[in-house]
Structures are given as C-alpha cells and as structure tokens.
Design a protein around this motif. Structure first.
Motif, PDB file in Angstrom:
ATOM      1  N   ASN A 132      -1.580   3.725  -2.310  1.00  0.00           N
ATOM      2  CA  ASN A 132      -2.306   4.600  -1.381  1.00  0.00           C
ATOM      3  C   ASN A 132      -2.815   5.886  -2.019  1.00  0.00           C
ATOM      4  N   TYR A 137      -1.164   8.117   7.435  1.00  0.00           N
ATOM      5  CA  TYR A 137      -2.260   7.476   6.698  1.00  0.00           C
ATOM      6  C   TYR A 137      -3.621   8.054   7.096  1.00  0.00           C
ATOM      7  N   PHE A 176       0.806  -1.219   0.000  1.00  0.00           N
ATOM      8  CA  PHE A 176       0.000   0.000   0.000  1.00  0.00           C
ATOM      9  C   PHE A 176       0.838   1.268   0.000  1.00  0.00           C
ATOM     10  N   CYS A 226      -6.085   3.863   2.713  1.00  0.00           N
ATOM     11  CA  CYS A 226      -5.280   4.546   3.733  1.00  0.00           C
ATOM     12  C   CYS A 226      -5.833   4.284   5.136  1.00  0.00           C
TER      13      CYS A 226
END
Length: 504
Positions: A300, A358, A296, A458
C-alpha cells in the motif's frame, strides 16, 4: 414512565461499562504473549538498520583474513541484502509452521517453544562475531524470521481466543501496539548514545534474546486458550479454570456459553488444513478477504514512505546528522496511532477504521506526489511533503496497520482459524519479501510517481472493504460466519434467478 426508562438506560450503561473493563489477569496475559510475539517481530525488523555500516565492515575484514583481498562492492552488497531479506523468508516459513504448532502444542505452548528460535539466533550472532564466520549472521536472521512468523501467527490466535467478545478488537490491536513499540525501541537502542557504536553491534543484534527470556519467565503463569482447551481438547475443567483466571469468577459464564455454542457447531470436525480452506466454497469470501487485506498491507506504499523519509527531511532543512533522531518521530507516531486505534476499534468498528485509513492514505499518496514533484517550487513545499509523510504513517497505523491482523482470526471459526492465519500471514510475509526485492526498481523507474500507483491500490482496498467485509464488532465467531453465509446464499439466489430468466 420516562424516569423508569431513564433508570433502565442508566443501568444498562453501567453494566456495559463494567463488562468492558478487562480483568488485570487478561491484560498481563496479553503483555506476556505480545512481548515475545509482536514486540519481538517489530524489534527484529528495525534492529538491523542501525549497524549496517559496521556489519558490512565486519564482512569485509573477515573476507580479507580469508583471502587476503577486499571483497568487491557488488558481493558485499549481495551478502548484506541476503542478511536483511532472509528475515522475510524465515517469516514465511514461520507463518506456515505456526498453525500446526498451535494445534499440536496449544497456543501458549507454541509461543513458549517459539522462543528457542530467538535464543538460537542470538547465540548465532555471538558465534559469528568471535569465530569471524559472517555466514552465521544469515542463519541468525533466518531464525529470527521464523520466530517472528510463528509468533505473529500464534499470538493472533491466542489473543483472539482469550478475549471477551466486547474487547476482542482492542486486544487484537495490541499486536499493532507492541509491533510498533518494538520498532521504536529498536530505533532508540540503536542510537550512538546507547548500543549504536561499532564495538557494540554484536551485543545490539543479540539483544533479541531479551524479549524471548521475558516471555519464558512470564507466560507460563497464565492459562492456555479456553477455546483450544474445550473445542480442540475437550477439557472442560481446564477451560473453566482458564476462563475464571482471565475474566473473573463472576464474568466467565457468558464467554463459556459462546464457546459451548461453537463447540457444538464443531463436533466431529477436525482442524482444517490450509488447502482444505481453498476447496471449501463456504469460506471463499472470508479467504479472499484475508488474502486481499494481507497482500495490500505490504503493497500500500508504507515501505515507499519510509524510503523517502530521509530525502524529505533533508529537503526540509534538517541537518544530516539529526535526521536519524527525526526519524524516531515516525516510529513514535505510528506507536501512538496504534494505541489510539486500540481505543477506538470497539466504538468505531473494524470496517470504519480500515475504510477510513485506506481512504486517507489514498489522499496523502496523491498529495505527496504533487509536493515531491514541485519540491523546489517554493521553500515551504518540503514542509508539506513532511506533513504528508507523517499523515500517511498516522493513517496507516490507525486503520490497516492494526485491523488487518484482527480480521485474520475473527472471520473464521475454531476449526478453520489456524489454517486461515497461516494463509493470511504467509501472503503478508511473501508480499513483504517481494516488495523488498522489487521496490528499489519501482522507485528507480517511477520516482515520486510510484505514489500514484499506491494511491490507486489504497482506493481499491477501501472499495473492496466497503462492499465485501462485514462489521465484526461485538459479534460471536458464529454470527460472523453466518453473515458471510447469508451473503453467499443471496449471491447464489441472484445467480439462479438470472440463469432461470435467461433460459426462459
């Protein structure tokens, strides 16, 4: 009594401040490792963007010389796509090669050998231009990708192993600092005022030899990884010499003690192969963590943000010929954010930076979806879109951009670390390759609503990090490993109790 406690606290604070000040040799070693590793990787990622039109024109001219006809637009686009995307394939190959190279030749030795790929890539560009053989550009980008893959893998190992415990995160964040610095410098060098003109494009693409030459001239003056020397090679005198050079004669004893404990733990254990990590249940959570974080790291939404920057800037009223200069601001912002992250990582910790980064990216993705949807509702909405773009880039650079690479090596002990870095970075490069192919179709289908998907991604990574990833700040590798083992034992005990109660 209060005065004595105050004096004691003051003494401890002074000792702590003295302890975390890095030796000048350690700083220079970090710079020498990063210039041919992370900086070279970032430079190669960005340098290909500026001469796009000129290289495509060169391909077309070469095609006409061979076949007396212009190349079709579809075939020209295909060749250019291959030139750009083959870099990620080389990165994937390099990340797989980096681990074995670092075990056989050492961390420092592997970094020095790796520069051969960069030099060959620069030579291939020159030959391609003078021989009118544009296919060599594909070879050059593939070699540059191998160089980037090996460099990022081995440099991560090297910096993690030479750093004192209190500065391990800060030194690991230098990877992000040099990576973003390389991207920004390539953007600057590619300006029309420097090497961005058509007649200079072969020189521009060949400048990748400069970081390689710089590392070949500087890194040999600095030592090999002390952990590699003692644990892998059993050379205690060389380890002591390296520690003294990196940390100073008066400060190396504590680091030597940590390495010695890890050496005793690893007695009789050979460096693990990547597939052995998948078979070792004791490393299951560490392995899952680096796979999730690296997967990710590319998925993301950061690539989508850069895709939309030109559109957002144009809608904000910035003239088309000035957008390139404004785009420099995004690269500079990411660089300064990486620097700030390096300053904060030892005080806030890795976990807080990842979760915070995130979480903020989740918010900015949702906000950007709204502003892009209602872009024409009011004259000030495009400026909100621009603010969201910069905010997302800053949030990425502060957290996931730098800390992900730090955890690749921190979560594992010496025998598993090279294989773990191979796996983590292979996942990273593979997801980079996939997103470069799939992303245009995702954006074409979902438009600005693709950011809702990235927002969910995220948020998922932030939740996973909160519940699974331990804080590694100021802990030895054995302490981090023990924390994962205690988590695993608790889960086994809970599972056993559930089974027992069910059977009863």
């Amino acid at each position: 009594m209060t005065e004595e406690n105050g004096d004691r606290d003051l003494t401890l604070q002074k000792e702590h401040r003295q302890r975390v000040i890095p030796n000048i040799s350690l700083i220079l070693t970090t710079c020498a490792a990063c210039i041919g590793g992370a900086f070279q990787c970032g430079y190669n990622i960005s340098i290909v963007n500026s001469p796009t039109t000129y290289v495509m024109r060169f391909i077309n001219q070469t095609w006409m010389e061979r076949y007396n006809t212009e190349i079709s637009e579809q075939l020209l686009t295909l060749f250019w796509s291959i030139i750009v995307s083959v870099f990620t394939v080389g990165g994937l190959v390099g990340s797989c090669v980096g681990g074995p190279l670092s075990i056989k030749y050492g961390r420092k030795g592997a970094l020095l050998i790796n520069n051969i790929f960069a030099l060959l890539a620069a030579v291939s560009v020159g030959i391609s231009y003078f021989s009118h053989f544009f296919e060599l550009l594909i070879v050059a980008r593939f070699l540059s990708g191998i160089n980037a893959g090996v460099g990022m893998c081995v440099q991560t190992l090297y910096l993690t192993e030479i750093a004192p415990r209190e500065l391990r995160g800060a030194l690991a964040m230098s990877t992000s600092i040099f990576l973003t610095g390389g991207i920004f410098i390539a953007q600057v060098v590619g300006l029309q005022e420097l090497l961005g003109r058509e007649e200079y494009w072969p020189i521009l693409l060949s400048t990748t030899c400069i970081p390689a030459a710089a590392q070949l001239l500087t890194l040999p003056w600095f030592p090999e990884s002390p952990r590699y020397l003692l644990i892998d090679k059993g050379n205690e005198s060389a380890c002591d010499k390296a520690l003294k050079q990196l940390h100073g004669v008066n400060k190396y004893v504590k680091e030597k003690a940590d390495i010695e404990k890890e050496r005793l733990e690893a007695l009789g254990v050979k460096p693990k192969k990547p597939w052995e990590l998948f078979l070792d249940q004791r490393l299951r959570w560490q392995l899952l963590t680096i796979i999730v974080l690296n997967l990710f790291h590319q998925l993301n939404g950061i690539n989508a943000i850069y895709f939309y920057t030109s559109y957002v800037f144009a809608e904000s009223g910035i003239p088309e010929d000035k957008i390139l200069y404004v785009t420099l601001g995004t690269g500079l912002s990411e660089f300064f954010t990486a620097v700030i992250g390096g300053l904060l990582i030892e005080s806030l910790g890795r976990k807080a930076l990842i979760i915070g980064g995130y979480s903020l990216m989740t918010l900015w993705c949702f906000a950007l979806t709204l502003t892009l949807t209602f872009q024409e509702a009011s004259p000030w909405v495009p400026y909100l879109s621009m603010a969201c773009v910069f905010a997302f880039i800053l949030s990425f650079g502060l957290g996931p951009g730098g800390v992900t690479g730090t955890l690749n090596s921190e979560l594992f002990t010496q025998t598993a670390r090279p294989a773990a870095c191979m796996i983590g970075l292979s996942v990273n490069w593979l997801s980079f390759f996939i997103i470069s192919i799939v992303f245009p179709f995702v954006v074409g289908g979902l438009k600005q609503y693709c950011f809702l998907v990235f927002s969910a991604v995220c948020a998922t990574v932030a939740v996973y990090t909160f519940f699974v990833v331990p804080e590694t700040k100021n802990k030895t590798f054995l302490e981090i490993h023990a924390e994962f083992q205690s988590k695993r034992k608790r889960k086994i005990q809970v599972t056993g109790e559930n089974v027992l109660s069910t059977s009863l």
